[in-house]
Scaffold this motif. Structure first.
Motif, short mmCIF file in Angstrom:
data_model
loop_
_atom_site.label_atom_id
_atom_site.label_comp_id
_atom_site.label_asym_id
_atom_site.label_seq_id
_atom_site.Cartn_x
_atom_site.Cartn_y
_atom_site.Cartn_z
N UNK A 316 35.70 -63.13 -22.43
CA UNK A 316 34.30 -63.95 -22.34
C UNK A 316 34.74 -65.48 -22.69
N UNK A 317 35.37 -65.60 -23.87
CA UNK A 317 35.57 -66.94 -24.51
C UNK A 317 36.88 -67.83 -24.12
N UNK A 318 37.96 -66.87 -23.72
CA UNK A 318 39.25 -67.81 -23.36
C UNK A 318 40.07 -66.86 -22.63
N UNK A 319 39.53 -66.76 -21.02
CA UNK A 319 40.30 -66.09 -20.17
C UNK A 319 41.49 -66.50 -19.93
N UNK A 320 41.76 -67.89 -20.09
CA UNK A 320 43.23 -68.36 -19.82
C UNK A 320 44.28 -67.99 -20.93
N UNK A 321 43.52 -67.94 -22.08
CA UNK A 321 44.31 -67.47 -23.26
C UNK A 321 44.76 -65.97 -23.17
N UNK A 322 43.55 -65.33 -22.68
CA UNK A 322 43.83 -63.78 -22.52
C UNK A 322 44.87 -63.55 -21.26
N UNK A 323 44.97 -64.40 -20.58
CA UNK A 323 45.95 -64.12 -19.41
C UNK A 323 47.27 -64.55 -20.06
N UNK A 324 47.47 -65.58 -20.95
CA UNK A 324 48.80 -65.84 -21.42
C UNK A 324 49.26 -64.98 -22.43
N UNK A 325 48.10 -64.19 -22.81
CA UNK A 325 48.67 -63.25 -24.05
C UNK A 325 49.04 -61.99 -23.27
N UNK A 326 48.61 -61.31 -22.23
CA UNK A 326 49.19 -60.47 -21.49
C UNK A 326 50.59 -60.73 -20.89
N UNK A 327 50.59 -62.00 -20.62
CA UNK A 327 51.83 -62.35 -19.92
C UNK A 327 52.97 -62.25 -21.14
N UNK A 328 52.74 -62.74 -22.17
CA UNK A 328 53.60 -62.51 -23.34
C UNK A 328 54.01 -61.31 -23.77
N UNK A 329 52.79 -60.18 -23.84
CA UNK A 329 53.20 -58.86 -24.20
C UNK A 329 53.91 -58.35 -23.20
N UNK A 355 47.73 -57.85 -15.06
CA UNK A 355 48.29 -56.82 -16.15
C UNK A 355 48.11 -55.45 -15.81
N UNK A 356 46.85 -55.09 -15.49
CA UNK A 356 46.24 -53.76 -15.09
C UNK A 356 47.52 -53.19 -14.07
N UNK A 357 47.83 -53.98 -13.06
CA UNK A 357 48.77 -53.51 -12.25
C UNK A 357 50.16 -53.04 -12.83
N UNK A 358 50.51 -53.43 -14.07
CA UNK A 358 51.67 -53.21 -14.63
C UNK A 358 51.55 -52.10 -15.72
N UNK A 380 34.65 -47.25 -26.69
CA UNK A 380 35.88 -46.61 -26.19
C UNK A 380 37.28 -47.06 -26.52
N UNK A 381 38.24 -46.04 -26.39
CA UNK A 381 39.70 -46.53 -26.96
C UNK A 381 40.48 -46.45 -25.57
N UNK A 382 41.95 -47.10 -25.63
CA UNK A 382 42.58 -46.91 -24.40
C UNK A 382 43.94 -46.98 -24.59
N UNK A 383 44.90 -46.05 -24.14
CA UNK A 383 46.08 -45.88 -24.42
C UNK A 383 46.91 -46.34 -22.93
N UNK A 384 47.77 -47.29 -22.98
CA UNK A 384 48.46 -47.83 -21.84
C UNK A 384 49.87 -47.78 -21.88
N UNK A 385 50.62 -47.49 -20.91
CA UNK A 385 52.14 -47.44 -20.97
C UNK A 385 52.57 -48.29 -19.76
N UNK A 386 53.55 -49.40 -20.23
CA UNK A 386 53.95 -50.38 -19.44
C UNK A 386 54.74 -49.83 -18.48
#
Length: 387
Positions: A316-329, A355-358, A380-386
């Motif tokens: 909500x607050x920093x979508x550009x920073x969130x996108x960067x964080x997922x790119x780094x992850x 990110x969800x596509x990966x 909720x909690x969520x487990x993802x595998x790259x």
């Protein structure tokens, strides 16, 4: 469009709390579920948001190669460093005095003997705040200090002052010997639990900020839950106190009583685990940084990421920073890396589409386990595998 004044004031108060205080004095995520979902082992290289450091210490029981603890609040890392120093330079009895009993008359002397083992920033913080552990008749437990501890203390005093009958029944709830007994006790005390004062306290954005819940997350809860914020909290409290056995629920025990017991405490505080964690505690590294900043400087690869719920705020607050964080992850993730997330919402819509596509998610695993969460504060909690 400019945000309303009320929203701006709530955001400013949240920044004031998080920029100037220790917020979390204990982790508010269930590591029993974490360890089951993550499947850590000798090859694991983990990145986790530090919080209070409890869960990172618990992860060491699964023998990972390394655990990088990252937090933007240096006070949270200072808390982890104090726990590490107690493992390395004190006894289990002394560790439990600090973090099992919430303090005691001998804690200042123990600290004096090990303070030079701390990093400079951690030593400076605890030199100024070691009285957090000055537990006694006229002093508060460590677990009633810090931002979240202040809320727990206020609620505890409220029970004592306004609801002495309810306060006397809390031990019955904590010591219930069967699920039926637990439900009977909670059903009896629930009406008194939710009087006007309690409802007012829970509904205040300031209370939520002290608990580490920012306005965007409050808004998410209000949108996701038909009962709004109060209904969400009431439902979660009922889930906790009528679900998993209270004999195992150290999360709520510590805030209701100010201390753990030796049977009801995090795994890192159990005497049987002390030597194993001491032998492995050097594998923990604390980093004061954003997750993106840490990953830029330490690109991995990492096999596991534990993100807690901080991305609710970023979405909500920093979508550009969130996108960067997922790119780094994703850049730093080893093949088939596992990512564990929690949210106040009910789905993973906060994760950017690219990110969800990966990622491959496993709701058939996480949703049934969510009902066994001893904390009960997340949607909720969520487990993802790259992929």
């Amino acid at each position: 469009m400019a945000k309303p004044l009320g929203s701006r004031l709530q955001d400013a108060f949240f920044r004031l709390v998080h920029g100037n205080r220790l917020v979390y004095n204990t982790c508010w995520e269930d590591p029993r579920l974490d360890r089951k979902l993550l499947g850590l082992g000798p090859e694991a290289r983990v990145v986790v948001i530090t919080s209070a450091g409890d869960n990172a210490l618990d992860y060491l029981l699964d023998d990972p190669a390394g655990v990088a603890c990252v937090d933007v609040n240096f006070r949270q890392n200072a808390l982890l460093e104090l726990k590490r120093a107690l493992f390395l330079h004190a006894s289990h009895h002394e560790l439990f005095r600090f973090f099992g009993e919430g303090g005691g008359s001998d804690c200042a002397a123990v600290y004096k003997g090990l303070r030079r083992q701390l990093p400079d920033y951690a030593r400076a913080f605890w030199d100024a705040n070691i009285d957090y552990f000055k537990a006694g008749r006229l002093s508060r437990s460590f677990y009633y200090h810090g931002a979240s501890g202040a809320v727990a203390f206020a609620f505890s005093r409220l029970l004592c002052a306004l609801k002495p009958g309810l306060r006397r029944r809390i031990p019955e709830l904590l010591n219930a010997r069967s699920p039926d007994e637990q439900r009977r006790v909670f059903d009896a005390i629930e009406p008194a639990f939710w009087d006007r004062a309690s409802r007012w306290l829970v509904g205040r954005p300031e209370t939520m900020a002290l608990l580490g819940v920012p306005r965007p997350q409050i808004d998410l809860i209000r949108r996701s839950h038909p009962g709004g914020l109060e209904g969400f909290v009431r439902d979660k409290v009922r889930q906790v106190f009528t679900g998993p056995p209270m004999a195992e629920n150290y999360f709520w025990r510590v805030y209701l009583t100010g201390r753990y017991t030796r049977d009801c405490c995090p795994e890192y505080l159990k005497e049987t685990n002390f030597t194993r964690i001491r032998e492995r505690v050097a594998r923990l590294a604390a980093h004061t940084d954003t997750l993106s900043g840490f990953l830029a400087a330490n690109p991995g690869p990492y096999t596991h990421f534990v993100l807690l719920d901080h991305q609710d705020w970023m979405a909500s607050h920093a979508p550009a920073a969130l996108a960067e964080e997922w790119e780094r992850i994703l850049q730093s993730a080893a093949p088939a890396a596992k990512i564990l997330m929690r949210t106040a919402g009910l789905d993973v819509s906060f994760v950017p589409g690219e990110a969800r596509e990966r990622l491959r998610f496993f709701p058939e695993i996480t949703e049934p386990l969510h009902g066994h969460d001893r904390v009960g504060t997340y949607g909720s909690q969520h487990l993802a595998v790259v992929a």
